[in-house]
Design an enzyme around this catalytic site. Sequence first.
Site, PDB file in Angstrom:
ATOM      1  N   ARG A   1      58.876 124.566  50.320  1.00 27.51           N
ATOM      2  CA  ARG A   1      59.722 125.355  49.385  1.00 27.51           C
ATOM      3  C   ARG A   1      59.809 124.733  47.994  1.00 27.51           C
ATOM      4  NH1 ARG A   1      63.625 126.158  53.446  1.00 27.51           N
ATOM      5  NH2 ARG A   1      63.308 128.114  54.546  1.00 27.51           N
TER       6      ARG A   1
ATOM      7  N   LYS B   1      54.009 129.668  34.649  1.00 30.01           N
ATOM      8  CA  LYS B   1      53.246 130.576  35.497  1.00 30.01           C
ATOM      9  C   LYS B   1      52.280 129.793  36.373  1.00 30.01           C
ATOM     10  CE  LYS B   1      53.120 134.855  32.796  1.00 30.01           C
ATOM     11  NZ  LYS B   1      52.201 135.844  32.195  1.00 30.01           N
TER      12      LYS B   1
ATOM     13  N   GLU C   1      43.170 131.049  22.507  1.00 32.53           N
ATOM     14  CA  GLU C   1      44.578 131.255  22.906  1.00 32.53           C
ATOM     15  C   GLU C   1      45.524 130.947  21.749  1.00 32.53           C
ATOM     16  OE1 GLU C   1      46.304 132.394  25.521  1.00 32.53           O
ATOM     17  OE2 GLU C   1      44.650 132.792  26.885  1.00 32.53           O
TER      18      GLU C   1
ATOM     19  N   LYS D   1      54.843 129.443  21.453  1.00 31.05           N
ATOM     20  CA  LYS D   1      54.867 129.932  22.830  1.00 31.05           C
ATOM     21  C   LYS D   1      56.209 129.644  23.489  1.00 31.05           C
ATOM     22  CE  LYS D   1      52.444 130.196  27.160  1.00 31.05           C
ATOM     23  NZ  LYS D   1      51.270 129.899  27.973  1.00 31.05           N
TER      24      LYS D   1
ATOM     25  N   GLU E   1      59.166 137.411  31.637  1.00 27.36           N
ATOM     26  CA  GLU E   1      58.242 138.437  31.152  1.00 27.36           C
ATOM     27  C   GLU E   1      58.736 139.854  31.386  1.00 27.36           C
ATOM     28  OE1 GLU E   1      54.093 137.395  31.704  1.00 27.36           O
ATOM     29  OE2 GLU E   1      53.586 139.530  31.694  1.00 27.36           O
TER      30      GLU E   1
ATOM     31  N   ARG F   1      57.947 138.360  26.142  1.00 26.86           N
ATOM     32  CA  ARG F   1      56.885 137.476  26.630  1.00 26.86           C
ATOM     33  C   ARG F   1      55.571 138.208  26.860  1.00 26.86           C
ATOM     34  NH1 ARG F   1      57.080 132.653  31.154  1.00 26.86           N
ATOM     35  NH2 ARG F   1      54.856 132.279  31.170  1.00 26.86           N
TER      36      ARG F   1
ATOM     37  N   ASN G   1      50.310 138.409  26.620  1.00 25.30           N
ATOM     38  CA  ASN G   1      49.202 139.066  27.315  1.00 25.30           C
ATOM     39  C   ASN G   1      48.239 139.744  26.352  1.00 25.30           C
ATOM     40  OD1 ASN G   1      50.102 138.377  29.896  1.00 25.30           O
ATOM     41  ND2 ASN G   1      51.505 140.124  29.945  1.00 25.30           N
TER      42      ASN G   1
ATOM     43  N   HIS H   1      44.519 140.138  26.925  1.00 29.41           N
ATOM     44  CA  HIS H   1      44.252 139.766  28.316  1.00 29.41           C
ATOM     45  C   HIS H   1      43.931 140.953  29.221  1.00 29.41           C
ATOM     46  CE1 HIS H   1      45.440 135.811  27.098  1.00 29.41           C
ATOM     47  NE2 HIS H   1      45.344 135.326  28.314  1.00 29.41           N
TER      48      HIS H   1
ATOM     49  N   HIS I   1      40.828 139.796  31.044  1.00 26.00           N
ATOM     50  CA  HIS I   1      40.760 139.623  32.505  1.00 26.00           C
ATOM     51  C   HIS I   1      39.701 140.532  33.122  1.00 26.00           C
ATOM     52  CE1 HIS I   1      44.996 137.689  33.259  1.00 26.00           C
ATOM     53  NE2 HIS I   1      44.129 136.856  32.734  1.00 26.00           N
TER      54      HIS I   1
ATOM     55  N   HIS J   1      37.440 131.504  29.986  1.00 32.57           N
ATOM     56  CA  HIS J   1      38.667 132.275  29.730  1.00 32.57           C
ATOM     57  C   HIS J   1      38.876 132.457  28.219  1.00 32.57           C
ATOM     58  CE1 HIS J   1      42.605 133.984  30.441  1.00 32.57           C
ATOM     59  NE2 HIS J   1      43.202 133.050  29.730  1.00 32.57           N
TER      60      HIS J   1
END
Lengths: 340, 340
Positions: A108, A130, A172, A200, A210, A214, A218, A221, A225, A237
Amino acid sequence: MFSIRYTSFPPTQLFIGKNLLTPKILEGNIVIVVDSALKDLYGKPLAKMWDAALISIPSGEKGKKKKTQEYLENTLFKMGVERDVTLVALGGGATLDLVGFVASIYLRGVALVLIPTTVLAVVDAAIGGKTGINTPFGKNLIGTFYPPKSIFADLNMLDTLPEKEKLNGLAEILKIGLVFDASIIEEEGEKQILKAIKGKIAIIEQDPRELGLRRVLNFGHTIGHGLEKIANYKMAHGEAVALGSLAACHLSFSLGFLSKTDFERIQKIFTPFSLKLPKNYSKKKLIKAMAHDKKKSEGKLRFVLIDQIGHAIAFDGAYCRPVSETELKPTLDWIEKCYG
Amino acid sequence: MFSIRYTSFPPTQLFIGKNLLTPKILEGNIVIVVDSALKDLYGKPLAKMWDAALISIPSGEKGKKKKTQEYLENTLFKMGVERDVTLVALGGGATLDLVGFVASIYLRGVALVLIPTTVLAVVDAAIGGKTGINTPFGKNLIGTFYPPKSIFADLNMLDTLPEKEKLNGLAEILKIGLVFDASIIEEEGEKQILKAIKGKIAIIEQDPRELGLRRVLNFGHTIGHGLEKIANYKMAHGEAVALGSLAACHLSFSLGFLSKTDFERIQKIFTPFSLKLPKNYSKKKLIKAMAHDKKKSEGKLRFVLIDQIGHAIAFDGAYCRPVSETELKPTLDWIEKCYG
């Protein structure tokens, strides 16, 4: 009726600078999980310095999947690793994402320390909490929000990167500049990295989960992606994000939000990159690949858009806009013409 | 060097009362995930009321494993379920734990609503944000802390439970009474449930991540989880916790922390239960089964202990104490003699 509101939260401490990785920054039971490609260069010396166990996992985005997750979990169980451990993720973004995910679910959740070894990983994967793995349905579709205890961005590591890798990070950084703070784009080197990080953090502090602002991160992306998926994650990436960002700028322009002058300036900003669509690219494949992306709603693709350099459009707090295939067509034609 | 501290957190709203489950409490895209045994009784009517999709998963503790997790993930992906979904977990503790875990990792976390259908699930699984699945290495070894958006504890559901199931819940309620608030033990029915919930929330608010005080909630669980593992999870969690709590009380007594008078009073408190060790029980199996429990440190088992009814011993803020096999032996002899 009886009703209670309660809450819980963890904090993160970020360090950036030269010669950060000293013996005294970590203590106790430490397990370093390193990208196999960096085992000898960084893994072994740091394991020796901190008297830590060392586990190496498959390198890069191709290794960021359920099989590696289970291998890491089972290795930790077999070693009898307990709750008092600190898991140190050492590598690029894919390694940080996967190790962060395992740290968030093992017993956990155990303490997590991130040591990003690339500029891209500092700016992208390390900051924001993330974690995730890729699934056959798409990228990062399984994961958690799990802020690390600390992040050590060692500039000695980042300074020795090959030029191509630095460009990946720049993609980025420019993205953050495009959506949030144009002055990031004007900076260079360490100052630029620091400014992008501050930008950021300012974004994620306002919207950690998000739900609105936020989402601007993306930017680029949705298509990025999709391109990575087509290329079976063999595309860097940063390159995918650079192409995706350019496409999102074109879309902002073609939908009438961004001026032609700004769009042309942005194209110039990206001249250091030599961008190319994946060899097996087709418009149909890209649309299919984007269909499972998380950034959709009610079946329509959603795009973050800008109305000037350094400013994403709020769209009533949603910070993204549904875009139909018809609206998207001119942009897809454009990237195919320019980068096909 | 540059350093920033930042943070994020989600809140939970708990509702308890009669006739809570009305059409207006939930809206938007809802997917109910129900224990297959409750599909017809509760799943279908609620799905109809909220115009929700319904997924049924294998019942109980045996279903709480990676295979079911992946089945649920893949079903959601195939249905095209997006981030705006609210996942509703409907069932006992095992269902809540598993659905909560998937809610915490699906698209990096979606809104989670818990509808516990047993007293045990209200007091144990629903409150505190713990999610998890069992692994071949032990119970709940993979999971997250993921507080639900809301919890609806409907007393109509709980009032209709069979007596045996109510006893299961009572075991967890008594446990909270033993370690935190003796007055819980004196109460009955709804008042007792409410008091136990308030006690548990008071504990987790002070220590959401189980770094100290919250460990008192593990009282009776070191041996309890071991017994469940031996019984291949066919033993009721409440029975295992009742036996484990009695054993932890005996251990507190045999180590000289708890008076004989208090220990005898506690034995009387547990008379409503007809407790029995699993058929295939042996001391050796139990010690082996406990070896992979999370509640260990430096190879030694750790136990939460009490020095009076309603008060766990702080042990310098650790709220547990390492116990050697030699120290444990009299207690294991005792439970075998009394419940073998």
